[in-house]
Design a protein around this motif. Structure first.
Motif, PDB file in Angstrom:
ATOM      1  N   UNK A   1     -42.598 -73.895 -24.039  1.00 41.45           N
ATOM      2  CA  UNK A   1     -43.122 -73.151 -22.917  1.00 41.45           C
ATOM      3  C   UNK A   1     -43.617 -74.147 -21.888  1.00 41.45           C
ATOM      4  N   UNK A   2     -43.529 -73.762 -20.651  1.00 40.64           N
ATOM      5  CA  UNK A   2     -43.974 -74.609 -19.559  1.00 40.64           C
ATOM      6  C   UNK A   2     -45.309 -74.072 -19.059  1.00 40.64           C
ATOM      7  N   UNK A   3     -46.325 -74.932 -19.028  1.00 38.91           N
ATOM      8  CA  UNK A   3     -47.648 -74.560 -18.546  1.00 38.91           C
ATOM      9  C   UNK A   3     -47.886 -75.330 -17.253  1.00 38.91           C
ATOM     10  N   UNK A   4     -48.093 -74.589 -16.161  1.00 38.04           N
ATOM     11  CA  UNK A   4     -48.322 -75.220 -14.855  1.00 38.04           C
ATOM     12  C   UNK A   4     -49.730 -74.910 -14.383  1.00 38.04           C
ATOM     13  N   UNK A   5     -50.394 -75.944 -13.896  1.00 36.66           N
ATOM     14  CA  UNK A   5     -51.719 -75.766 -13.313  1.00 36.66           C
ATOM     15  C   UNK A   5     -51.860 -76.743 -12.157  1.00 36.66           C
ATOM     16  N   UNK A   6     -52.992 -76.678 -11.483  1.00 27.52           N
ATOM     17  CA  UNK A   6     -53.235 -77.599 -10.375  1.00 27.52           C
ATOM     18  C   UNK A   6     -53.361 -79.035 -10.884  1.00 27.52           C
TER      19      UNK A   6
ATOM     20  N   UNK B   1     -51.774 -80.376 -13.841  1.00 31.06           N
ATOM     21  CA  UNK B   1     -50.577 -80.955 -14.452  1.00 31.06           C
ATOM     22  C   UNK B   1     -49.576 -79.866 -14.810  1.00 31.06           C
ATOM     23  N   UNK B   2     -48.355 -80.295 -15.075  1.00 29.40           N
ATOM     24  CA  UNK B   2     -47.319 -79.432 -15.626  1.00 29.40           C
ATOM     25  C   UNK B   2     -47.031 -79.947 -17.027  1.00 29.40           C
ATOM     26  N   UNK B   3     -47.209 -79.079 -18.003  1.00 28.13           N
ATOM     27  CA  UNK B   3     -47.041 -79.471 -19.400  1.00 28.13           C
ATOM     28  C   UNK B   3     -45.888 -78.710 -20.024  1.00 28.13           C
ATOM     29  N   UNK B   4     -45.127 -79.396 -20.842  1.00 31.76           N
ATOM     30  CA  UNK B   4     -44.071 -78.761 -21.616  1.00 31.76           C
ATOM     31  C   UNK B   4     -44.536 -78.771 -23.064  1.00 31.76           C
ATOM     32  N   UNK B   5     -44.954 -77.612 -23.555  1.00 26.54           N
ATOM     33  CA  UNK B   5     -45.534 -77.510 -24.886  1.00 26.54           C
ATOM     34  C   UNK B   5     -44.695 -76.569 -25.734  1.00 26.54           C
ATOM     35  N   UNK B   6     -44.205 -77.076 -26.843  1.00 23.96           N
ATOM     36  CA  UNK B   6     -43.460 -76.257 -27.789  1.00 23.96           C
ATOM     37  C   UNK B   6     -44.359 -75.899 -28.964  1.00 23.96           C
ATOM     38  N   UNK B   7     -44.124 -74.749 -29.558  1.00 19.24           N
ATOM     39  CA  UNK B   7     -44.913 -74.315 -30.704  1.00 19.24           C
ATOM     40  C   UNK B   7     -44.272 -74.882 -31.965  1.00 19.24           C
TER      41      UNK B   7
END
Length: 95
Positions: free
Chosen positions: A1-6, A8-14
């Motif tokens: 899943x891609x998590x975007x915020x002011x 950073x942009x994180x690519x986090x898989x479960x």
């Protein structure tokens, strides 16, 4: 899943899922942008499922999930636009 915020942009898989008391604990898999552990309460899971199912876009996504998954597996209908891919800078993995 891609998590975007002011920040950073994180690519986090479960990677792993477990239950701890009344909570669901999700651990990131190897290769994720950041080693994380996400704890979600039973109430939050219930609220999230409810919110998805009562919105037209969420309900359509759930009903169309097999179609969307197959399109993604066949390399069509990528969720990221070409503009997002070309301008994305991963500040979390600068090497």
């Amino acid at each position: 899943m891609k998590v975007r915020s002011a920040l950073a942009t994180l690519d986090i898989g479960i990677g792993a899922v477990r239950r701890q008391g009344n909570n669901l604990v999700l651990q990131s898999r190897a290769g994720s942008s950041l080693e994380t552990e996400i704890t979600v309460s039973a109430a939050e899971v219930f609220q999230t499922i409810g919110r998805i199912l009562v919105t037209p876009a969420g309900l359509l996504f759930v009903l169309g999930l097999p179609y969307f998954w197959l399109r993604q597996r066949l390399g069509r209908g990528d969720s990221l636009s070409t503009n997002d891919r070309n301008t994305q800078n991963d500040i979390n993995k600068p090497w």
